[in-house]
Motif scaffolding. Sequence first.
Motif, mmCIF file in Angstrom:
data_model
loop_
_atom_site.group_PDB
_atom_site.id
_atom_site.type_symbol
_atom_site.label_atom_id
_atom_site.label_comp_id
_atom_site.label_asym_id
_atom_site.label_seq_id
_atom_site.Cartn_x
_atom_site.Cartn_y
_atom_site.Cartn_z
ATOM 1 N N GLY A 155 0.820 -1.208 0.000
ATOM 2 C CA GLY A 155 0.000 0.000 0.000
ATOM 3 C C GLY A 155 0.855 1.259 0.000
ATOM 4 N N TYR A 156 1.947 1.233 0.751
ATOM 5 C CA TYR A 156 2.875 2.368 0.786
ATOM 6 C C TYR A 156 3.518 2.580 -0.584
ATOM 7 N N ALA A 157 3.899 1.487 -1.237
ATOM 8 C CA ALA A 157 4.563 1.584 -2.540
ATOM 9 C C ALA A 157 3.626 2.106 -3.627
ATOM 10 N N LEU A 158 2.332 1.845 -3.477
ATOM 11 C CA LEU A 158 1.384 2.240 -4.509
ATOM 12 C C LEU A 158 0.991 3.720 -4.450
ATOM 13 N N PHE A 159 1.046 4.326 -3.264
ATOM 14 C CA PHE A 159 0.532 5.692 -3.103
ATOM 15 C C PHE A 159 1.516 6.565 -2.334
ATOM 16 N N ASP A 160 1.503 7.853 -2.640
ATOM 17 C CA ASP A 160 2.417 8.801 -2.000
ATOM 18 C C ASP A 160 1.943 9.278 -0.633
ATOM 19 N N LYS A 161 0.658 9.496 -0.486
ATOM 20 C CA LYS A 161 0.128 10.049 0.764
ATOM 21 C C LYS A 161 -0.169 8.920 1.757
ATOM 22 N N PRO A 162 0.143 9.131 3.047
ATOM 23 C CA PRO A 162 -0.092 8.079 4.045
ATOM 24 C C PRO A 162 -1.530 7.572 4.077
ATOM 25 N N TRP A 163 -2.514 8.472 4.018
ATOM 26 C CA TRP A 163 -3.906 8.029 4.111
ATOM 27 C C TRP A 163 -4.276 7.144 2.929
ATOM 28 N N GLN A 164 -3.703 7.433 1.747
ATOM 29 C CA GLN A 164 -3.983 6.592 0.582
ATOM 30 C C GLN A 164 -3.363 5.207 0.753
#
Length: 195
Positions: A155-164
Amino acid sequence: MTGDTKFDLWYLFALAGAVLLGAVLPVLPTGAAVSAGAVLASHNNPIGLAGVLLAGAAGAYVGDLIVYAGCRFGGERLATRVGWLRNNGSLDSLRERLSEHEIGVLLTSRLIPGGRVPVLLAAGLAGYKWERFAIVDLAASSLWAAVYMAIGLLGYALFDKPWQGVLAAIVLVILTTVVSGAIQRARRKKRSHAE
């Protein structure tokens, strides 16, 4: 100790406590909590991924020991009262599988949604050795925390923002649970047709 470090330690204690509570009373999405923690740790280095892994594994391990002890010493009566035992029809087959493939069954039961409590029941009610359980479950709890941490890292690798990333990790956990449940139902249905 700075305020940030205190927050980080409190966060890890809260994560371990939530996982422990979810292990004893399986109503909390503990895998999602570890995955979300991994995302947040990736964005906020002071928390640390090692801390998330340790907190998740420790909470799961202590929770499993509590459930196992309840099953071992409280028996079917306590398991039924707490809600751990709803249908003991499959308990005998679990006991048989546990005696044939004990380490594999204990390791994988933690990874299969809904598989942990029945296996802990079978082990506890069958009188599985406490020391052996404690050693194998330490590996199982660590493996479980590592798998859910890996989902969070995805999930971290897929999106830049923490909430995403947190949202993506939670969706991945839910998707994993749904797919795993569908596979389990299909296997049970196939087995019942074969019998």
